[in-house]
Design an enzyme around this catalytic site. Structure first.
Site, PDB file in Angstrom:
ATOM      1  N   GLY A  73     -94.775 -13.556  33.141  1.00 56.26           N
ATOM      2  CA  GLY A  73     -93.827 -13.443  32.045  1.00 56.26           C
ATOM      3  C   GLY A  73     -93.628 -14.759  31.324  1.00 56.26           C
ATOM      4  O   GLY A  73     -94.176 -15.803  31.709  1.00 56.26           O
ATOM      5  N   ASN A 121     -72.910 -12.319  30.083  1.00 53.45           N
ATOM      6  CA  ASN A 121     -72.564 -12.116  31.478  1.00 53.45           C
ATOM      7  C   ASN A 121     -71.684 -13.231  32.037  1.00 53.45           C
ATOM      8  O   ASN A 121     -70.939 -13.016  32.990  1.00 53.45           O
ATOM      9  CB  ASN A 121     -73.861 -12.011  32.298  1.00 53.45           C
ATOM     10  CG  ASN A 121     -73.624 -12.042  33.781  1.00 53.45           C
ATOM     11  OD1 ASN A 121     -73.007 -11.141  34.338  1.00 53.45           O
ATOM     12  ND2 ASN A 121     -74.102 -13.090  34.438  1.00 53.45           N
ATOM     13  N   TYR A 144     -57.817 -12.103  34.341  1.00 55.15           N
ATOM     14  CA  TYR A 144     -59.153 -11.496  34.209  1.00 55.15           C
ATOM     15  C   TYR A 144     -59.080 -10.215  33.385  1.00 55.15           C
ATOM     16  O   TYR A 144     -59.866 -10.010  32.458  1.00 55.15           O
ATOM     17  CB  TYR A 144     -59.679 -11.216  35.607  1.00 55.15           C
ATOM     18  CG  TYR A 144     -61.113 -10.748  35.703  1.00 55.15           C
ATOM     19  CD1 TYR A 144     -62.151 -11.429  35.082  1.00 55.15           C
ATOM     20  CD2 TYR A 144     -61.439  -9.638  36.487  1.00 55.15           C
ATOM     21  CE1 TYR A 144     -63.467 -11.020  35.211  1.00 55.15           C
ATOM     22  CE2 TYR A 144     -62.757  -9.219  36.627  1.00 55.15           C
ATOM     23  CZ  TYR A 144     -63.768  -9.915  35.980  1.00 55.15           C
ATOM     24  OH  TYR A 144     -65.067  -9.500  36.126  1.00 55.15           O
ATOM     25  N   ALA A 171     -56.757  -9.312  31.262  1.00 56.18           N
ATOM     26  CA  ALA A 171     -56.396  -9.625  29.872  1.00 56.18           C
ATOM     27  C   ALA A 171     -57.611 -10.075  29.089  1.00 56.18           C
ATOM     28  O   ALA A 171     -57.843  -9.646  27.940  1.00 56.18           O
ATOM     29  CB  ALA A 171     -55.308 -10.693  29.841  1.00 56.18           C
ATOM     30  N   LYS A 214     -60.853  -9.464  29.756  1.00 58.21           N
ATOM     31  CA  LYS A 214     -61.838  -8.394  29.603  1.00 58.21           C
ATOM     32  C   LYS A 214     -61.350  -7.297  28.655  1.00 58.21           C
ATOM     33  O   LYS A 214     -62.160  -6.682  27.945  1.00 58.21           O
ATOM     34  CB  LYS A 214     -62.192  -7.801  30.970  1.00 58.21           C
ATOM     35  CG  LYS A 214     -62.984  -8.749  31.864  1.00 58.21           C
ATOM     36  CD  LYS A 214     -64.328  -9.143  31.261  1.00 58.21           C
ATOM     37  CE  LYS A 214     -65.204  -9.891  32.257  1.00 58.21           C
ATOM     38  NZ  LYS A 214     -66.507 -10.294  31.671  1.00 58.21           N
TER      39      LYS A 214
END
Length: 254
Positions: free
Chosen positions: A58, A93, A159, A161, A163
């Protein structure tokens, strides 16, 4: 037979050296994508992933930056464009880690870190990478959310809040860029088995799995599979979605 083929596509994974990010990165590469491997501090893991992908035939690169800073993301964009080209697929991510506690005890700076890494990261990524997707008339923005955004359990406030703010950005962005055939979706993992867990005696904690309809924890590969699907043409008519990958532990209502 359906096949996820990302040959000719360029993907950026932020937080690619993390427990879930490294499997997303490997999976996108196995599907044929060229991958920009983002890291903030774990350069050794980034180089390990780079070697793994290139030895398998790759193409990839590593790119360092603080995803809470717009200048860093713009610098990342220029480095990726120079080496691979403009990304067709952006997987958000990365997230700032912190110690969870109650609302009354949580430090204000923890709410700031979650806003910066969950909301502003995605705003900065969109500003940096969506213009080129618009010109091509094809693109994928995929954000990693969490089942916590629906659970609202004690000690999750900063967390959750962050997201839930991210969710708002993604839903609005999906409507703003859809006409250019750019899809904007979220994958919401549950408590996931990853590399750091393997080898432990009991991976399926009874107190957690008894609430899960499938009666087990998911794996990092389950999350990566969902990301690869959303990145592909198989998901070309899915946008604005929040997709739990958690064995049914949370179920969005209609």
């Amino acid at each position: 037979m359906l096949n996820i083929d990302l040959t000719g596509k360029i993907a950026l994974v932020t937080g690619a050296t993390g427990q879930l990010g490294r499997v997303m990165t490997r999976t996108l590469a196995r599907c044929g994508a060229q991958v920009a491997i983002h890291y903030v501090s774990n350069e050794s893991k980034a180089r390990e992933l780079l070697q793994e992908i290139t030895e398998a035939g790759g193409r990839a690169m590593i790119v360092q930056g603080d995803i809470t800073k717009e200048a860093d993301i713009r610098s990342m964009k220029e480095r990726i464009k120079a080496e691979l080209g403009d990304p067709d697929i952006v997987v958000a991510n990365a997230v700032v880690q912190y110690e969870w506690t109650s609302v009354l005890e949580q430090a204000p700076e923890d709410y700031v870190s979650q806003f910066e890494s969950c909301v502003l990261q995605n705003v900065f990524l969109a500003k940096a990478f969506i213009p080129a997707m618009t010109e091509r008339g094809w693109g994928r923005m995929i954000g990693i959310n969490t089942e916590c955004a629906m659970q609202n359990f004690p000690h999750q406030s900063a967390y959750t809040a962050g997201k839930r703010g991210m969710d708002g950005v993604y839903r609005v962005l999906a409507k703003e860029v859809g006409a250019h055939q750019i899809t904007v979706n979220q994958v919401a993992p549950g408590w996931t088995i990853s590399e750091k867990d393997r080898g432990m005696e009991d991976l399926n904690d009874a107190s957690y799995v008894e609430q899960v309809p499938l009666k087990r924890r998911g794996t990092d590969q389950d999350i990566a599979n969902a990301v690869a699907f959303l990145a592909s043409d198989l998901a070309s008519f899915i946008t604005g979605a929040y997709i739990p990958v958690n064995g049914g532990n949370v179920m969005p209502a209609i």
